[in-house]
Scaffold this motif. Structure first.
Motif, short mmCIF file in Angstrom:
data_model
loop_
_atom_site.label_atom_id
_atom_site.label_comp_id
_atom_site.label_asym_id
_atom_site.label_seq_id
_atom_site.Cartn_x
_atom_site.Cartn_y
_atom_site.Cartn_z
N ALA A 247 -11.14 10.70 24.56
CA ALA A 247 -10.07 11.63 24.95
C ALA A 247 -9.14 10.94 25.94
O ALA A 247 -9.59 10.28 26.86
CB ALA A 247 -10.67 12.88 25.56
N PRO A 248 -7.83 11.10 25.77
CA PRO A 248 -6.88 10.46 26.67
C PRO A 248 -6.75 11.24 27.97
O PRO A 248 -7.22 12.38 28.09
CB PRO A 248 -5.58 10.53 25.87
CG PRO A 248 -5.72 11.80 25.09
CD PRO A 248 -7.17 11.90 24.73
N ARG A 324 0.73 20.29 19.83
CA ARG A 324 -0.24 20.80 18.86
C ARG A 324 -1.32 21.63 19.56
O ARG A 324 -1.76 22.67 19.05
CB ARG A 324 -0.87 19.64 18.09
CG ARG A 324 0.10 18.95 17.13
CD ARG A 324 -0.36 17.56 16.74
NE ARG A 324 -1.67 17.59 16.09
CZ ARG A 324 -2.44 16.51 15.93
NH1 ARG A 324 -2.02 15.34 16.39
NH2 ARG A 324 -3.60 16.61 15.33
N MET A 325 -1.75 21.20 20.73
CA MET A 325 -2.72 21.98 21.52
C MET A 325 -2.11 23.31 21.96
O MET A 325 -2.79 24.33 22.03
CB MET A 325 -3.18 21.16 22.72
CG MET A 325 -4.04 19.95 22.34
SD MET A 325 -4.16 18.69 23.65
CE MET A 325 -5.07 19.59 24.91
N GLU A 343 -10.10 17.85 27.49
CA GLU A 343 -10.66 16.82 26.62
C GLU A 343 -11.22 17.45 25.33
O GLU A 343 -11.02 16.91 24.23
CB GLU A 343 -11.77 16.07 27.36
CG GLU A 343 -11.27 15.21 28.50
CD GLU A 343 -12.39 14.48 29.21
OE1 GLU A 343 -13.56 14.64 28.80
OE2 GLU A 343 -12.11 13.74 30.18
N ILE A 344 -11.89 18.59 25.47
CA ILE A 344 -12.45 19.25 24.29
C ILE A 344 -11.33 19.74 23.37
O ILE A 344 -11.41 19.60 22.14
CB ILE A 344 -13.36 20.42 24.72
CG1 ILE A 344 -14.58 19.88 25.45
CG2 ILE A 344 -13.78 21.25 23.51
CD1 ILE A 344 -15.44 20.96 26.08
N VAL A 349 -8.26 19.31 18.34
CA VAL A 349 -6.99 19.31 17.62
C VAL A 349 -6.83 18.07 16.75
O VAL A 349 -6.28 18.13 15.65
CB VAL A 349 -5.80 19.45 18.62
CG1 VAL A 349 -5.47 18.14 19.29
CG2 VAL A 349 -4.57 20.00 17.92
N VAL A 350 -7.36 16.92 17.21
CA VAL A 350 -7.23 15.71 16.38
C VAL A 350 -8.22 15.72 15.22
O VAL A 350 -8.01 15.05 14.21
CB VAL A 350 -7.42 14.42 17.22
CG1 VAL A 350 -6.34 14.30 18.27
CG2 VAL A 350 -8.80 14.38 17.87
N GLY A 351 -9.31 16.49 15.35
CA GLY A 351 -10.29 16.57 14.26
C GLY A 351 -10.17 17.84 13.44
O GLY A 351 -11.07 18.16 12.66
#
Length: 702
Positions: A247-248, A324-325, A343-344, A349-351
């Motif tokens: 997570a960034p 997107r989040m 982070e979660i 969102v990416v998955g």
């Protein structure tokens, strides 16, 4: 002079109003504000209006910070200030001290605003250099922004270190001594202090207004650059993250979202201020007037930004992960959400995997379907769909016939209609706690680990499949068709229409069955909503939603006679059973008492009783655990019959055996009739058997 009273939040003077009066605060307090960063308090003894000359216009709003009592008087010449002090000798020392403290407070606001303006210029210059560097990283040619390139940074006016500033601070620091040995000596000393404070306040206020104007013009002029900067930054961040699962470190998410949305500066500043105030609030569930006002302001700003960002996303090939989040979860600020939760949300969102059938969709994807003409907007709170809404607007004269015709197929207007109506109401309803709802992601709302309460399309699909595996006919509707080529004037067959499940961007506890069909056609899908992070048991919530759908769909099919037992249906038989349970010989006295208590608890809402019984029917009775009385069981089995698997399992149960026998007789008769129709068609043209007949036979085998 006259006393006036104003309630908390009431506006005494608005920016732009002409200065005609002076007001001494006798009790309570006022706030001098620009609606955002400037909030100067005028406590007891302060005088509103002394920072202006008569006939000038107010540069700020003056709002009651609490219930206040004021002494108002005409203000025609500067000498009226002198008359006001001399005319109130008992409180003249308080007026003198309070007005000098007011001047010091304006100075503090000027200093803070000047520092913020200088910092803004530095950040713009730094970000402009960073922008050029990031463009090189992307292999793109950086655009030229003349406003930023030629921006002259604000220089401090020096008032913070002037003799006026030193004098104000000295008066404030020595107030105790002045109250004892200076102000009480002669009212003339109070007059001198007030007049000097008036002159200094006017000077500070004018400079403060000048700095605020500079900040506003700078933000407005740099708006296009800020949008470009965050767009490039987002692309660089995405490239740097690559395929890494780590997570960034997300920073300044709110700035990214606001820049992407492109909302006007006033909306952006107000929302930023509200988010900051909400973040600083220790108890965000507080039900005070201030918190209610803050929640309302946050909600208004959120939906404006959501709509603007949605329409902006239609014209870009790149959505920043923060945006997107925001679309999926209502995320706006990493501090408000908390580092671990942020982070979660990023990992989620990416998955994210969409539903293959596109029936279970996020709110963003749902609005996208409406915009593309693939779905119709939901009904509004008056139960009007889009076309009924236009007809009502036309009838009331709100729009013309030409405008109504143009809006019929305007999908952008449809999306705006959906956000104004369904989204604002359903988002709050699925959250569950109406009084404390805000649409932004907030760490204090997280009552269960996010990983365990994510209502992903796959999990929601699984929950609905569990229900339809038992109540197989839940989403089937009887439909009439004719086959003139085969001389069949009417044929009733059942068609399955799966609902749309819209995942609302909140952490909530309720599911919502919004509407059972679209428009008037019964073969259109229902609209249901559920929180994307659902804190309650998802299976139980889905069962409740299906129960509500069952009831409402039956009412839709039966129309005004939904409770008429002479036309047997689920709703009519259940209504009859609950209305006359006292005379029912199949029910024992103990069961009748339970029904009475259930009706009292449900406030005689028959639908609530049915939904509770349906839940027991699906989750207990289907697995051999009796929870219903004989009458309720018979009605539910008749209209919500178990699938073949569960019929076989319950067939030997003495409670279900007679129900099964009666159902089999009726079912076999129905199969026989459809089979006769099929044979007739095959005799006439075996190569052109209508698919509807084959589908009905398949349905009857479920």
């Amino acid at each position: 002079m006259e006393k006036i009273r104003i309630g908390k939040g009431q506006v005494l003077h608005r920016k732009g109003d002409e200065v005609k009066t002076l007001e001494i605060v006798l009790a309570g307090a006022l706030t001098m504000t620009n609606g955002n960063d400037v909030n100067v308090r005028l406590g007891s003894g302060s005088m509103a209006g002394t920072a202006y000359l008569p006939g000038e216009t107010y540069s700020f709003d003056y709002v009651a910070a609490e219930d206040s009592t004021l002494m108002a008087m005409d203000y025609l010449t500067p000498d009226d200030i002198v008359e006001a002090v001399i005319g109130t000798p008992a409180i003249a020392p308080v007026i003198a001290a309070a007005n000098m403290e007011l001047a010091a407070a304006i100075l503090d606001s000027l200093t803070a605003t000047t520092d913020a303006a200088i910092t803004l210029c530095k950040e713009l210059k730094y970000n402009y250099n960073e922008y050029k560097f990031m463009c090189v990283q992307l292999g793109a040619t950086p655009a030229q922004f003349d406003f930023v390139e030629h921006l002259i940074p604000l220089e401090s006016s020096g008032l913070d270190s002037s003799w006026e500033a030193d004098l104000c601070r000295a008066y404030c620091n020595q107030r105790g001594a002045l109250d004892k040995g200076y102000y009480p000596l002669d009212v003339c000393f109070c007059v001198e202090t007030v007049m000097r404070a008036s002159t200094i306040s006017r000077k500070f206020s004018q400079e403060l207004l000048s700095v605020l104007t500079f900040v506003e013009q700078t933000k407005s002029g740099a708006a296009s650059f800020i949008e470009a900067f965050y767009n490039v930054k987002s692309r660089v961040d995405t490239n740097n993250r690559g395929d890494s699962n780590a997570a960034p470190h997300i920073q300044n998410a709110l700035d990214m979202i606001l820049a992407f949305s492109g909302v006007d500066q006033e909306t952006a500043d107000t929302f930023r201020k509200d988010v900051r105030a909400y973040t600083d609030t220790e108890d965000r569930l507080e039900k005070s007037d201030e918190m209610r006002h803050l929640r309302r302001s946050l909600s208004d700003g959120f939906y404006k930004i959501y709509a603007a960002a949605f329409f902006k996303s239609l014209n870009t090939d790149h959505l920043p992960v923060e945006v997107r989040m925001f679309f999926l979860f209502g995320f706006v600020d990493e501090t408000l959400a908390g580092t671990a939760n942020t982070e979660i949300l990023y990992q989620t969102v990416v998955g994210w995997e969409n539903d293959p059938e596109e029936r279970i969709v996020s709110l963003y994807d749902w609005l996208l379907k409406i915009y593309r003409g693939q779905a119709l907007p939901s009904k509004n709170e008056f139960d009007n769909d889009w076309f009924e809404y236009l007809r009502e607007e036309l009838r009331t004269g709100s729009i013309s016939q030409a405008e109504s015709d143009a809006l019929q197929n305007d999908t952008q207007a449809m999306v705006s209609f959906e956000i104004r109506n369904m989204v604002t109401i359903a988002n709050k309803a699925t959250y569950g706690r109406l009084a404390t709802f805000v649409p932004i992601f907030n760490a204090q709302d997280v009552v269960r680990p996010l990983e365990k309460c994510l209502a992903s399309p796959a999990r929601v699909r699984e929950a609905f499949d569990k229900v339809t595996a038992i109540d197989y006919s839940c989403f089937y509707r009887p439909t009439l068709i004719n086959f003139p080529d085969f001389k069949i004037p009417h044929f009733i067959y059942d068609v399955e229409v799966k609902p749309y499940i819209i995942l609302m961007p909140n952490i909530g506890s309720r599911g919502l069955m919004w509407q059972e069909i679209e428009g008037v056609r019964r073969t259109t899908p229902a609209h249901m909503m559920i929180s994307i992070y659902h804190s309650e048991d998802l299976d139980n919530t889905v069962v409740q939603m299906c129960a509500q759908f069952r009831w409402e769909m039956c009412r839709r099919i039966q129309g005004v006679r939904y409770a008429d037992v002479s036309e047997p249906s689920l709703t009519s038989e259940y209504t009859n059973y609950l209305q006359f349970y006292r005379k029912n010989g199949y029910l024992s006295a103990d069961i009748k008492e339970r029904i009475k208590m259930s009706l009292q608890k449900a406030r005689n809402d028959y639908k609530v009783i049915f939904m509770n019984d349906y839940e027991k029917y699906i989750q207990n009775e289907a697995f051999g655990m009796p929870r219903l009385n004989k009458v309720a069981r018979e009605i539910l089995f008749k209209y919500c019959t178990y699938s073949q698997k569960f019929r076989d399992e319950r067939g030997t149960n003495p409670q279900y055996a007679p129900l099964m026998d009666r159902w089999n007789v009726a079912h076999n008769s129905r199969v026989h009739n459809v089979d006769l129709v099929l044979r007739k068609v095959q005799r006439m043209n075996p190569d052109a058997v209508p698919q509807e007949i084959l589908d009905e036979l398949k349905y009857l085998k479920l």
